[in-house]
Design a protein around this motif. Structure first.
Motif, PDB file in Angstrom:
ATOM      1  N   VAL A 191       0.834  -1.203   0.000  1.00 22.42           N
ATOM      2  CA  VAL A 191       0.000   0.000   0.000  1.00 22.42           C
ATOM      3  C   VAL A 191       0.871   1.256   0.000  1.00 22.42           C
ATOM      4  N   CYS A 192       1.960   1.250   0.740  1.00 22.63           N
ATOM      5  CA  CYS A 192       2.830   2.438   0.803  1.00 22.63           C
ATOM      6  C   CYS A 192       3.853   2.461  -0.331  1.00 22.63           C
ATOM      7  N   GLY A 193       4.666   1.435  -0.417  1.00 20.44           N
ATOM      8  CA  GLY A 193       5.732   1.429  -1.420  1.00 20.44           C
ATOM      9  C   GLY A 193       5.305   0.913  -2.771  1.00 20.44           C
ATOM     10  N   GLY A 194       4.438  -0.079  -2.781  1.00 20.73           N
ATOM     11  CA  GLY A 194       4.004  -0.676  -4.035  1.00 20.73           C
ATOM     12  C   GLY A 194       3.221   0.279  -4.914  1.00 20.73           C
ATOM     13  N   VAL A 195       2.487   1.191  -4.300  1.00 24.23           N
ATOM     14  CA  VAL A 195       1.730   2.176  -5.067  1.00 24.23           C
ATOM     15  C   VAL A 195       2.687   3.061  -5.859  1.00 24.23           C
ATOM     16  N   LEU A 196       3.748   3.506  -5.201  1.00 25.00           N
ATOM     17  CA  LEU A 196       4.694   4.409  -5.860  1.00 25.00           C
ATOM     18  C   LEU A 196       5.501   3.714  -6.949  1.00 25.00           C
TER      19      LEU A 196
END
Length: 110
Positions: A61-66
């Motif tokens: 959710v935090c890193g994978g989105v970016l």
């Protein structure tokens, strides 16, 4: 035309992100189950499976989105379309890299 390009970008982003999230849970769920089975008698460490599952959810959710947005942006800037298999490879590759780096960091502390 611009609306169509945005849809193509979002479709690429969503495909990579979805595979990142699914593969992250596939990697973290067995670790949480093993942790639950081995640490259930411990007074404090019995809560470790919760932390492992949270990392399996919060990581994408935090890193994978970016990172998924960056990959889709490169494809869009190049004017290419992404096949489903490419989204699978990028998504699972992201999760595998996270697991590999996490594992190597733990070994460095021993």
């Amino acid at each position: 035309m611009g609306e169509r390009m945005l849809f193509v970008y979002l479709e690429m982003w969503y495909g990579v992100f979805l595979w990142t999230a699914v593969s992250s849970l596939i990697f973290h769920l067995p670790a949480a189950l093993i942790s639950l089975a081995t640490l259930r008698q411990h007074k404090i460490a019995r809560f470790m499976p919760i932390a492992i599952l949270l990392m399996g959810i919060l990581g994408p959710v935090c890193g994978g989105v970016l990172t998924s947005a960056a990959i889709a942006g490169v494809y869009k800037a190049a004017g290419k379309t992404m096949m489903s298999f490419e989204a699978f490879v990028f998504g699972v590759g992201q999760s595998f890299c996270v697991v590999l780096i996490s594992f190597l960091r733990i070994l460095a502390t021993l």
